[in-house]
Design a protein around this motif. Structure first.
Motif, PDB file in Angstrom:
ATOM      1  N   GLY A  51       0.797  -1.216   0.000  1.00  0.00           N
ATOM      2  CA  GLY A  51       0.000   0.000   0.000  1.00  0.00           C
ATOM      3  C   GLY A  51       0.830   1.266   0.000  1.00  0.00           C
ATOM      4  N   PHE A  52       2.124   1.137  -0.334  1.00  0.00           N
ATOM      5  CA  PHE A  52       3.015   2.293  -0.350  1.00  0.00           C
ATOM      6  C   PHE A  52       3.002   2.951  -1.728  1.00  0.00           C
ATOM      7  CE2 PHE A  52       5.890  -0.012   2.949  1.00  0.00           C
ATOM      8  CZ  PHE A  52       4.888   0.098   3.887  1.00  0.00           C
ATOM      9  N   CYS A  53       3.502   4.168  -1.779  1.00  0.00           N
ATOM     10  CA  CYS A  53       3.566   4.907  -3.033  1.00  0.00           C
ATOM     11  C   CYS A  53       4.465   4.188  -4.029  1.00  0.00           C
ATOM     12  CB  CYS A  53       4.096   6.316  -2.770  1.00  0.00           C
ATOM     13  SG  CYS A  53       4.219   7.340  -4.240  1.00  0.00           S
ATOM     14  N   SER A  54       3.982   4.023  -5.246  1.00  0.00           N
ATOM     15  CA  SER A  54       4.779   3.409  -6.304  1.00  0.00           C
ATOM     16  C   SER A  54       5.604   4.496  -7.011  1.00  0.00           C
ATOM     17  CB  SER A  54       3.859   2.699  -7.285  1.00  0.00           C
ATOM     18  OG  SER A  54       4.612   1.955  -8.207  1.00  0.00           O
ATOM     19  N   CYS A  55       6.363   4.074  -8.035  1.00  0.00           N
ATOM     20  CA  CYS A  55       7.204   5.037  -8.741  1.00  0.00           C
ATOM     21  C   CYS A  55       6.346   6.151  -9.364  1.00  0.00           C
ATOM     22  CB  CYS A  55       8.034   4.332  -9.801  1.00  0.00           C
ATOM     23  SG  CYS A  55       7.091   3.273 -10.922  1.00  0.00           S
ATOM     24  N   GLN A  56       6.850   7.367  -9.253  1.00  0.00           N
ATOM     25  CA  GLN A  56       6.110   8.525  -9.749  1.00  0.00           C
ATOM     26  C   GLN A  56       7.049   9.713  -9.919  1.00  0.00           C
ATOM     27  OE1 GLN A  56       3.227   9.468  -6.616  1.00  0.00           O
ATOM     28  NE2 GLN A  56       4.763  10.601  -5.456  1.00  0.00           N
ATOM     29  N   ASN A  57       6.678  10.616 -10.807  1.00  0.00           N
ATOM     30  CA  ASN A  57       7.374  11.896 -10.998  1.00  0.00           C
ATOM     31  C   ASN A  57       8.853  11.739 -11.339  1.00  0.00           C
ATOM     32  OD1 ASN A  57       4.934  13.211 -10.282  1.00  0.00           O
ATOM     33  ND2 ASN A  57       5.457  13.055  -8.102  1.00  0.00           N
ATOM     34  N   TYR A  58       9.192  10.644 -12.015  1.00  0.00           N
ATOM     35  CA  TYR A  58      10.589  10.408 -12.407  1.00  0.00           C
ATOM     36  C   TYR A  58      10.805  10.622 -13.901  1.00  0.00           C
ATOM     37  CZ  TYR A  58       8.803   5.890 -13.959  1.00  0.00           C
ATOM     38  OH  TYR A  58       8.091   4.893 -14.592  1.00  0.00           O
ATOM     39  N   LEU A  59       9.724  10.985 -14.621  1.00  0.00           N
ATOM     40  CA  LEU A  59       9.795  11.245 -16.056  1.00  0.00           C
ATOM     41  C   LEU A  59       9.612  12.736 -16.328  1.00  0.00           C
ATOM     42  CD1 LEU A  59       7.394   8.387 -17.254  1.00  0.00           C
ATOM     43  CD2 LEU A  59       9.896   8.290 -17.134  1.00  0.00           C
ATOM     44  N   ASP A  60      10.123  13.192 -17.486  1.00  0.00           N
ATOM     45  CA  ASP A  60       9.852  14.569 -17.868  1.00  0.00           C
ATOM     46  C   ASP A  60       8.533  14.627 -18.644  1.00  0.00           C
ATOM     47  OD1 ASP A  60      10.313  13.742 -20.482  1.00  0.00           O
ATOM     48  OD2 ASP A  60      12.284  14.672 -20.629  1.00  0.00           O
ATOM     49  N   GLN A  61       8.182  15.792 -19.148  1.00  0.00           N
ATOM     50  CA  GLN A  61       6.896  15.977 -19.822  1.00  0.00           C
ATOM     51  C   GLN A  61       6.767  15.158 -21.102  1.00  0.00           C
ATOM     52  OE1 GLN A  61       6.609  20.230 -20.325  1.00  0.00           O
ATOM     53  NE2 GLN A  61       5.824  20.547 -18.249  1.00  0.00           N
TER      54      GLN A  61
END
Length: 223
Positions: A51-61
């Motif tokens: 239930g933890f945060c998965s990968c996110q915000n590691y890519l650019d637009q």
């Protein structure tokens, strides 16, 4: 790598230091705008199961990956906003380098690998690229940039101290100690560092030269 805005912390992940387990535990505290880099598919699934945060915000637009799991300190500095890098506490894990090199050898060569080949692998084989391992997370152009080291050999003490310093991390150690990431690829081999390196004096000397920072500041030896 993980960046947590609320706690104002950047975690830079070295190799063979139980970094994935610590990273997974930290991701429990991540919010929507925090940076969480991808881990292996099995570990990512376990992180979701918890239930933890998965990968996110590691890519650019454009969908290009800009932050990765073992990103160097120099790259993290260049890619994060300047204010974040300058103001955030930089955290990493440190482990006896003599132990790290043995662990890396088994990781890449299998649980039943012949430890007598340790020097051959590092000083003349595929392992040469790992000489000086983890310094990319600790240094930028020779300057040590880590504000807080968590010692692999003293996880409980150091993570509980982190909880004291950052109250919102309450429960971090209990979370961490119940996670066993990458258990399927870790070596089951039992070894004594002194016995191992007695047969690899040249490699022992090279590790001592390359890792004087860890040896001097944390008292690491082959004993």
């Amino acid at each position: 790598m993980i960046y947590l805005n609320k706690e104002n912390m950047v975690f830079l992940k070295p190799r063979k230091v139980a970094g994935t387990s610590f990273e997974m535990a930290l991701s429990r505290f991540a919010l929507n705008k925090d940076i969480v880099t991808p881990i292996s598919p099995d570990d990512e699934q376990e992180r979701k199961n918890l239930g933890f945060c998965s990968c996110q915000n590691y890519l650019d637009q454009n969908g290009k990956q800009i932050f990765n799991n073992h990103i160097s300190a120099a790259d993290a500095k260049n890619k994060l906003e300047r204010s974040i890098w300058e103001e955030a506490e930089k955290c990493a894990i440190v482990r006896n380098p003599f132990d790290v090199y043995v662990s890396l050898f088994y990781y890449h060569n299998g649980r039943e690998a012949d430890i007598s080949k340790l020097s051959d692998w590092y000083l003349g084989g595929r392992g040469t690229s790992y000489l000086g391992v983890n310094h990319k997370q600790y240094f930028i152009k020779g300057e040590m940039i880590i504000d807080r080291f968590i010692r692999y050999e003293n996880f409980e003490e150091d993570i509980l101290e982190l909880e004291k310093s950052v109250p919102s991390f309450k429960g971090l150690y209990d979370t961490f100690r119940n996670i066993k990431a990458k258990s399927g690829v870790r070596s089951n081999a039992s070894y004594e560092l002194e016995a191992v390196y007695s047969k690899h004096p040249d490699l022992k000397s090279e590790i001592g030269r390359l890792h004087s920072f860890e040896i001097t500041n944390f008292g690491y030896t082959v004993l």
